[in-house]
Design a protein around this motif. Structure first.
Motif, PDB file in Angstrom:
ATOM      1  N   ARG A  61       0.844  -1.189   0.000  1.00  0.00           N
ATOM      2  CA  ARG A  61       0.000   0.000   0.000  1.00  0.00           C
ATOM      3  C   ARG A  61       0.883   1.244   0.000  1.00  0.00           C
ATOM      4  O   ARG A  61       2.044   1.187   0.397  1.00  0.00           O
ATOM      5  N   ARG A  62       0.307   2.332  -0.402  1.00  0.00           N
ATOM      6  CA  ARG A  62       1.047   3.602  -0.409  1.00  0.00           C
ATOM      7  C   ARG A  62       1.372   4.041   1.020  1.00  0.00           C
ATOM      8  O   ARG A  62       2.424   4.579   1.291  1.00  0.00           O
ATOM      9  N   GLU A  63       0.461   3.788   1.938  1.00  0.00           N
ATOM     10  CA  GLU A  63       0.657   4.135   3.337  1.00  0.00           C
ATOM     11  C   GLU A  63       0.571   2.876   4.188  1.00  0.00           C
ATOM     12  O   GLU A  63      -0.080   1.901   3.799  1.00  0.00           O
ATOM     13  N   GLU A  64       1.197   2.894   5.342  1.00  0.00           N
ATOM     14  CA  GLU A  64       1.167   1.747   6.246  1.00  0.00           C
ATOM     15  C   GLU A  64      -0.148   1.722   7.009  1.00  0.00           C
ATOM     16  O   GLU A  64      -0.263   2.243   8.107  1.00  0.00           O
ATOM     17  N   ILE A  65      -1.146   1.117   6.405  1.00  0.00           N
ATOM     18  CA  ILE A  65      -2.472   0.972   7.003  1.00  0.00           C
ATOM     19  C   ILE A  65      -2.762  -0.520   7.092  1.00  0.00           C
ATOM     20  O   ILE A  65      -2.630  -1.247   6.108  1.00  0.00           O
ATOM     21  N   PHE A  66      -3.177  -0.982   8.279  1.00  0.00           N
ATOM     22  CA  PHE A  66      -3.470  -2.389   8.467  1.00  0.00           C
ATOM     23  C   PHE A  66      -4.910  -2.531   8.938  1.00  0.00           C
ATOM     24  O   PHE A  66      -5.351  -1.833   9.843  1.00  0.00           O
ATOM     25  N   PHE A  67      -5.648  -3.439   8.312  1.00  0.00           N
ATOM     26  CA  PHE A  67      -7.055  -3.636   8.620  1.00  0.00           C
ATOM     27  C   PHE A  67      -7.294  -4.821   9.535  1.00  0.00           C
ATOM     28  O   PHE A  67      -8.404  -5.069   9.953  1.00  0.00           O
ATOM     29  N   GLY A  68      -6.283  -5.608   9.817  1.00  0.00           N
ATOM     30  CA  GLY A  68      -6.409  -6.736  10.722  1.00  0.00           C
ATOM     31  C   GLY A  68      -6.735  -8.063  10.064  1.00  0.00           C
ATOM     32  O   GLY A  68      -6.722  -9.098  10.700  1.00  0.00           O
ATOM     33  N   LYS A  69      -7.050  -8.067   8.765  1.00  0.00           N
ATOM     34  CA  LYS A  69      -7.375  -9.315   8.072  1.00  0.00           C
ATOM     35  C   LYS A  69      -6.260  -9.720   7.101  1.00  0.00           C
ATOM     36  O   LYS A  69      -6.436 -10.638   6.318  1.00  0.00           O
ATOM     37  N   GLU A  70      -5.152  -9.024   7.129  1.00  0.00           N
ATOM     38  CA  GLU A  70      -4.056  -9.356   6.238  1.00  0.00           C
ATOM     39  C   GLU A  70      -3.442 -10.697   6.634  1.00  0.00           C
ATOM     40  O   GLU A  70      -3.459 -11.081   7.797  1.00  0.00           O
ATOM     41  N   GLY A  71      -2.915 -11.404   5.674  1.00  0.00           N
ATOM     42  CA  GLY A  71      -2.220 -12.648   5.964  1.00  0.00           C
ATOM     43  C   GLY A  71      -3.090 -13.885   5.962  1.00  0.00           C
ATOM     44  O   GLY A  71      -2.668 -14.939   6.412  1.00  0.00           O
ATOM     45  N   ASN A  72      -4.304 -13.805   5.451  1.00  0.00           N
ATOM     46  CA  ASN A  72      -5.185 -14.963   5.403  1.00  0.00           C
ATOM     47  C   ASN A  72      -4.928 -15.722   4.100  1.00  0.00           C
ATOM     48  O   ASN A  72      -5.493 -15.405   3.057  1.00  0.00           O
ATOM     49  N   PHE A  73      -4.077 -16.749   4.155  1.00  0.00           N
ATOM     50  CA  PHE A  73      -3.735 -17.519   2.961  1.00  0.00           C
ATOM     51  C   PHE A  73      -4.962 -18.207   2.368  1.00  0.00           C
ATOM     52  O   PHE A  73      -5.055 -18.386   1.161  1.00  0.00           O
ATOM     53  N   GLY A  74      -5.916 -18.602   3.198  1.00  0.00           N
ATOM     54  CA  GLY A  74      -7.108 -19.296   2.721  1.00  0.00           C
ATOM     55  C   GLY A  74      -7.988 -18.455   1.812  1.00  0.00           C
ATOM     56  O   GLY A  74      -8.814 -18.987   1.076  1.00  0.00           O
ATOM     57  N   ALA A  75      -7.814 -17.143   1.819  1.00  0.00           N
ATOM     58  CA  ALA A  75      -8.618 -16.265   0.978  1.00  0.00           C
ATOM     59  C   ALA A  75      -8.156 -16.259  -0.475  1.00  0.00           C
ATOM     60  O   ALA A  75      -8.834 -15.708  -1.336  1.00  0.00           O
ATOM     61  N   TYR A  76      -7.023 -16.870  -0.755  1.00  0.00           N
ATOM     62  CA  TYR A  76      -6.459 -16.845  -2.103  1.00  0.00           C
ATOM     63  C   TYR A  76      -6.247 -18.272  -2.595  1.00  0.00           C
ATOM     64  O   TYR A  76      -5.549 -19.067  -1.968  1.00  0.00           O
ATOM     65  N   SER A  77      -6.838 -18.584  -3.729  1.00  0.00           N
ATOM     66  CA  SER A  77      -6.821 -19.957  -4.240  1.00  0.00           C
ATOM     67  C   SER A  77      -5.416 -20.457  -4.585  1.00  0.00           C
ATOM     68  O   SER A  77      -5.170 -21.662  -4.572  1.00  0.00           O
ATOM     69  N   ILE A  78      -4.495 -19.559  -4.885  1.00  0.00           N
ATOM     70  CA  ILE A  78      -3.140 -19.990  -5.246  1.00  0.00           C
ATOM     71  C   ILE A  78      -2.488 -20.827  -4.140  1.00  0.00           C
ATOM     72  O   ILE A  78      -1.680 -21.709  -4.395  1.00  0.00           O
ATOM     73  N   PHE A  79      -2.872 -20.578  -2.901  1.00  0.00           N
ATOM     74  CA  PHE A  79      -2.257 -21.285  -1.777  1.00  0.00           C
ATOM     75  C   PHE A  79      -2.923 -22.624  -1.464  1.00  0.00           C
ATOM     76  O   PHE A  79      -2.372 -23.428  -0.729  1.00  0.00           O
ATOM     77  N   SER A  80      -4.105 -22.869  -2.007  1.00  0.00           N
ATOM     78  CA  SER A  80      -4.789 -24.129  -1.732  1.00  0.00           C
ATOM     79  C   SER A  80      -4.824 -25.064  -2.945  1.00  0.00           C
ATOM     80  O   SER A  80      -5.230 -26.208  -2.829  1.00  0.00           O
ATOM     81  N   GLU A  81      -4.413 -24.586  -4.104  1.00  0.00           N
ATOM     82  CA  GLU A  81      -4.398 -25.434  -5.295  1.00  0.00           C
ATOM     83  C   GLU A  81      -3.352 -26.528  -5.127  1.00  0.00           C
ATOM     84  O   GLU A  81      -2.272 -26.289  -4.584  1.00  0.00           O
ATOM     85  N   PRO A  82      -3.667 -27.730  -5.595  1.00  0.00           N
ATOM     86  CA  PRO A  82      -2.678 -28.809  -5.472  1.00  0.00           C
ATOM     87  C   PRO A  82      -1.482 -28.551  -6.378  1.00  0.00           C
ATOM     88  O   PRO A  82      -1.609 -27.921  -7.428  1.00  0.00           O
ATOM     89  N   THR A  83      -0.347 -29.039  -5.959  1.00  0.00           N
ATOM     90  CA  THR A  83       0.851 -28.933  -6.770  1.00  0.00           C
ATOM     91  C   THR A  83       0.807 -30.026  -7.823  1.00  0.00           C
ATOM     92  O   THR A  83       0.627 -31.198  -7.501  1.00  0.00           O
ATOM     93  N   LEU A  84       0.944 -29.637  -9.070  1.00  0.00           N
ATOM     94  CA  LEU A  84       0.932 -30.605 -10.154  1.00  0.00           C
ATOM     95  C   LEU A  84       2.329 -31.176 -10.322  1.00  0.00           C
ATOM     96  O   LEU A  84       3.281 -30.448 -10.602  1.00  0.00           O
ATOM     97  N   MET A  85       2.446 -32.455 -10.121  1.00  0.00           N
ATOM     98  CA  MET A  85       3.728 -33.124 -10.266  1.00  0.00           C
ATOM     99  C   MET A  85       3.747 -33.843 -11.605  1.00  0.00           C
ATOM    100  O   MET A  85       2.800 -34.563 -11.936  1.00  0.00           O
ATOM    101  N   PRO A  86       4.804 -33.656 -12.395  1.00  0.00           N
ATOM    102  CA  PRO A  86       4.866 -34.352 -13.675  1.00  0.00           C
ATOM    103  C   PRO A  86       5.033 -35.857 -13.464  1.00  0.00           C
ATOM    104  O   PRO A  86       5.626 -36.289 -12.479  1.00  0.00           O
ATOM    105  N   ILE A  87       4.493 -36.618 -14.389  1.00  0.00           N
ATOM    106  CA  ILE A  87       4.675 -38.066 -14.350  1.00  0.00           C
ATOM    107  C   ILE A  87       5.968 -38.366 -15.101  1.00  0.00           C
ATOM    108  O   ILE A  87       6.076 -38.120 -16.305  1.00  0.00           O
TER     109      ILE A  87
END
Length: 130
Positions: free
Chosen positions: A41-67
């Protein structure tokens, strides 16, 4: 797995961060995992909900392993089985990086980063008006 002697005379690493590995010698299995959420952010403002990995699908998607195909069994004879390193200089290892001197049978590294940038409306409006 092949067995070798890993000999390092000098190693200088300034920083090793976030699930990174320095391995000198043979390894059967190496696993590293790192995740990061960057909220800018442009300014240091914190809303208290930052850091919730579960809110972003990139962190819960399975890792695709090549065969991988079945590799043939290899028998090696090392006439000179030693790994000799005079000097290594590394500025930094970060986010599930690995530096290894030796053999590894199985390596699994996973790093997921999600960047969020909040751009104030007045900056967006100025850029569109030019």
């Amino acid at each position: 797995m092949w067995k070798r002697n890993s000999m390092v005379e000098t190693i200088h690493i300034t920083n090793i961060l976030f699930s990174s590995i320095l391995e000198i010698g043979d390894t059967a299995q190496t696993r590293g995992f790192s995740r990061a959420l960057a909220d800018q952010r442009r300014e240091e403002i914190f809303f208290g909900k930052e850091g919730n990995f579960g809110a972003y699908s990139i962190f819960s998607e399975p890792t695709l392993m090549p065969i991988l195909p079945e590799l043939p069994k290899i028998q090696k004879y090392q006439a000179l089985p030693n790994i000799r390193v005079r000097s290594i200089r590394i500025k930094g290892l970060s986010a599930s990086a690995i530096t290894q001197i030796g053999s590894t049978h199985n390596v699994y590294m996973d790093s997921r980063v999600h960047h969020i940038r909040h751009i104030p409306a007045e900056i967006m409006n100025n850029e569109e008006g030019e």
